[in-house]
Write a protein that holds these residues in place. Sequence first.
Motif, PDB file in Angstrom:
ATOM      1  N   THR A  90      47.906  61.403 -15.547  1.00  0.00           N
ATOM      2  CA  THR A  90      48.140  62.425 -16.577  1.00  0.00           C
ATOM      3  C   THR A  90      49.221  63.414 -16.164  1.00  0.00           C
ATOM      4  OG1 THR A  90      46.286  63.700 -15.654  1.00  0.00           O
ATOM      5  CG2 THR A  90      45.818  62.259 -17.523  1.00  0.00           C
ATOM      6  N   SER A  91      49.429  63.573 -14.863  1.00  0.00           N
ATOM      7  CA  SER A  91      50.484  64.486 -14.403  1.00  0.00           C
ATOM      8  C   SER A  91      51.878  63.959 -14.751  1.00  0.00           C
ATOM      9  CB  SER A  91      50.384  64.695 -12.885  1.00  0.00           C
ATOM     10  OG  SER A  91      50.717  63.500 -12.186  1.00  0.00           O
ATOM     11  N   GLU A 100      40.760  61.197  -9.437  1.00  0.00           N
ATOM     12  CA  GLU A 100      42.039  61.509  -8.787  1.00  0.00           C
ATOM     13  C   GLU A 100      43.178  60.678  -9.380  1.00  0.00           C
ATOM     14  OE1 GLU A 100      41.759  61.133  -4.596  1.00  0.00           O
ATOM     15  OE2 GLU A 100      40.280  62.729  -4.356  1.00  0.00           O
ATOM     16  N   GLU A 153      44.118  62.003 -12.701  1.00  0.00           N
ATOM     17  CA  GLU A 153      44.951  63.204 -12.622  1.00  0.00           C
ATOM     18  C   GLU A 153      46.399  62.853 -12.298  1.00  0.00           C
ATOM     19  OE1 GLU A 153      42.966  65.539  -9.718  1.00  0.00           O
ATOM     20  OE2 GLU A 153      41.495  66.375 -11.135  1.00  0.00           O
TER      21      GLU A 153
END
Length: 329
Positions: free
Chosen positions: A326-327, A320, A323
Amino acid sequence: MNPLDFTENDASGLQPYEQFERLEYEALAEKKRKALSQCQFEGLAKKARHEDDSQAIFDEIMETMNHRRRRKSRKRKKSGRRKGLKNKLSPEVTRKLGEANLHYAHGRYEEAILVLKEVVRLAPNLPDAYHTFGLVYNAFGDKKRALNFYMLAAHLTPKDSSLWKLLVTWSIEQGNTGQARYCLSKAITADPEDISLRFHRASLYVELGEYQKAAESYEQISQLFPENVEAPKTGAKLYKKCGQVERSVSILEDYIKDHPTKADLSIVDMLAAVCMENNVHDRALQHIEHAQLLYCSGKDLPLHLTIKAGICHIHLGNIEKAEVVTSLL
């Protein structure tokens, strides 16, 4: 042994600087043996103190070679003795030295050499004679012989950094890297604040393939000049090349510790990369997050560090968080 023999390779093929290295090593070994014997005799267990004593060692070597001269007491060998020696030159030596310089100035080189040989016989510890010898042979175009005479003069005036630096330049011009390294070490002792000399010696170690010594040299530069960024980075690369990953990490971490409020992010990036390559992703992430907190407060991390942080989260099973990171890309 004639001091002028030091300007030629000896019977075993050793170059002049190698002869000096050997004699200095033997002199230091003898001093250690005497010190150890004295400590054992007195029942002492004091830690030996290492000091640069190249002038005293060279004086002892010169006295040993000059069998006809009376051995002087150690008291006269302490700092300031070169000035005292010059003041006590005999009128004959002073006259002959002036005569040799006059021959040199008028281009009478052969005559200068003959007189200088006589000066060396009378005063073998006088650096001026060897320096003039160097000038004469340089005028002859024999730069190798000139360098060897300057080497003699430099050992008698070890704090003359300009002379050692000249010897470094000439040694490199002649492709004699071993001699250049030797003279660089002497120049650094004479002028420890000249950082360029230390970088030069470290790069020379790399050229010679002595990566361990090169890494240690760069680490020493980093400790002495903590604001220099290139030294710890190059040192870390070389330690890694030597298979000493922990020392590679240590030199980079030390730089960060020495700069608690502002550090070069390229150091952080390299440190994180080394840790990741060795599967220490939690340690890499710790350094990245520490950098973000201290150096990038209120700002985004540079892209290369953000990507590394995401990779670390993935390896640590923090999907999580990975993510989220990387977002932001």
